[in-house]
Design a protein around this motif. Structure first.
Motif, mmCIF file in Angstrom:
data_model
loop_
_atom_site.group_PDB
_atom_site.id
_atom_site.type_symbol
_atom_site.label_atom_id
_atom_site.label_comp_id
_atom_site.label_asym_id
_atom_site.label_seq_id
_atom_site.Cartn_x
_atom_site.Cartn_y
_atom_site.Cartn_z
ATOM 1 N N LEU A 18 62.431 -24.226 5.413
ATOM 2 C CA LEU A 18 62.182 -24.943 6.662
ATOM 3 C C LEU A 18 62.237 -26.458 6.482
ATOM 4 N N LYS A 64 55.649 -22.838 10.398
ATOM 5 C CA LYS A 64 55.885 -21.466 10.866
ATOM 6 C C LYS A 64 55.692 -21.370 12.372
ATOM 7 N N LEU A 123 58.619 -22.858 14.208
ATOM 8 C CA LEU A 123 59.757 -21.945 14.155
ATOM 9 C C LEU A 123 59.572 -20.807 15.159
ATOM 10 N N GLU A 129 59.612 -19.813 2.213
ATOM 11 C CA GLU A 129 59.759 -20.100 3.640
ATOM 12 C C GLU A 129 59.641 -21.594 3.907
#
Length: 187
Positions: free
Chosen positions: A58, A147, A150, A54
């Protein structure tokens, strides 16, 4: 002259953004993963790999996660591809630190290389080779921040869509379904 310019453009080197993670070092620094590793080390590794996947997506990194097999008898070096992340298990009697040191020596000096570890000696070697060091705590914090950014971005997009002056946002869902059925010539 035109030919030389085209040739130079064609062979232009594009530096890569590379993240190298000392797997067990980060697992032991991350309280949630450390707790999981006490019961199931494989699950902790999988969760770390998933988080690094992840993070790499990103941040635009080409990522490598290195796990050492220092005390594992008869183990050969093993490379696995996990959805774009290269996972490396070192050979017997080789630490992740020594593997990472050798690995970064083989990369281009123009690549942007970051190494995630909290091992002080490894950090000094990494800095000495011109790479960026990221402590395990910094990596965990940056991953959580990325995170969260996002999630907020997705919330804003959803909110913007829902706030639009659209028919489906202004009428009853039952009426909307009837209209949709009429549109598709159904009854």
């Amino acid at each position: 002259m035109k030919y030389i310019g085209k040739e130079m453009k064609k062979n232009k080197f594009v530096p890569r953004k590379i993240l190298i993670v000392d797997g067990y070092n980060v697992i032991n620094a991350w309280s949630k993963l450390k707790q999981i590793s006490k019961d199931n080390l494989e699950e902790a590794r999988d969760k770390l790999i998933s988080n690094i996947q992840e993070y790499a997506k990103l941040k635009g990194y080409e990522a490598y996660v290195v796990f050492d097999a220092y005390n594992v008898k008869g183990c050969d070096e093993k490379l696995e591809n996990h959805h774009g992340i290269t996972v490396i298990f070192t050979r017997e009697n080789q630490t992740a630190d020594s593997y990472i040191e050798k690995f970064i020596s083989g990369l281009s000096k123009y690549d942007e290389i970051a190494v995630a570890t909290s091992d002080y000696a490894e950090q000094q070697i990494v800095l000495g080779k011109g790479c960026t060091r990221i402590s395990s705590r910094e990596l965990i914090g940056d991953l959580n921040n990325a995170k969260e950014e996002l999630r907020n971005s997705n919330k804003n997009t959803t909110k913007k869509y829902n706030d639009m002056n659209r028919l489906e946002n202004r009428i009853d869902s039952d009426i909307l379904n009837r209209l949709e059925n009429m549109r598709r010539n159904r009854k």
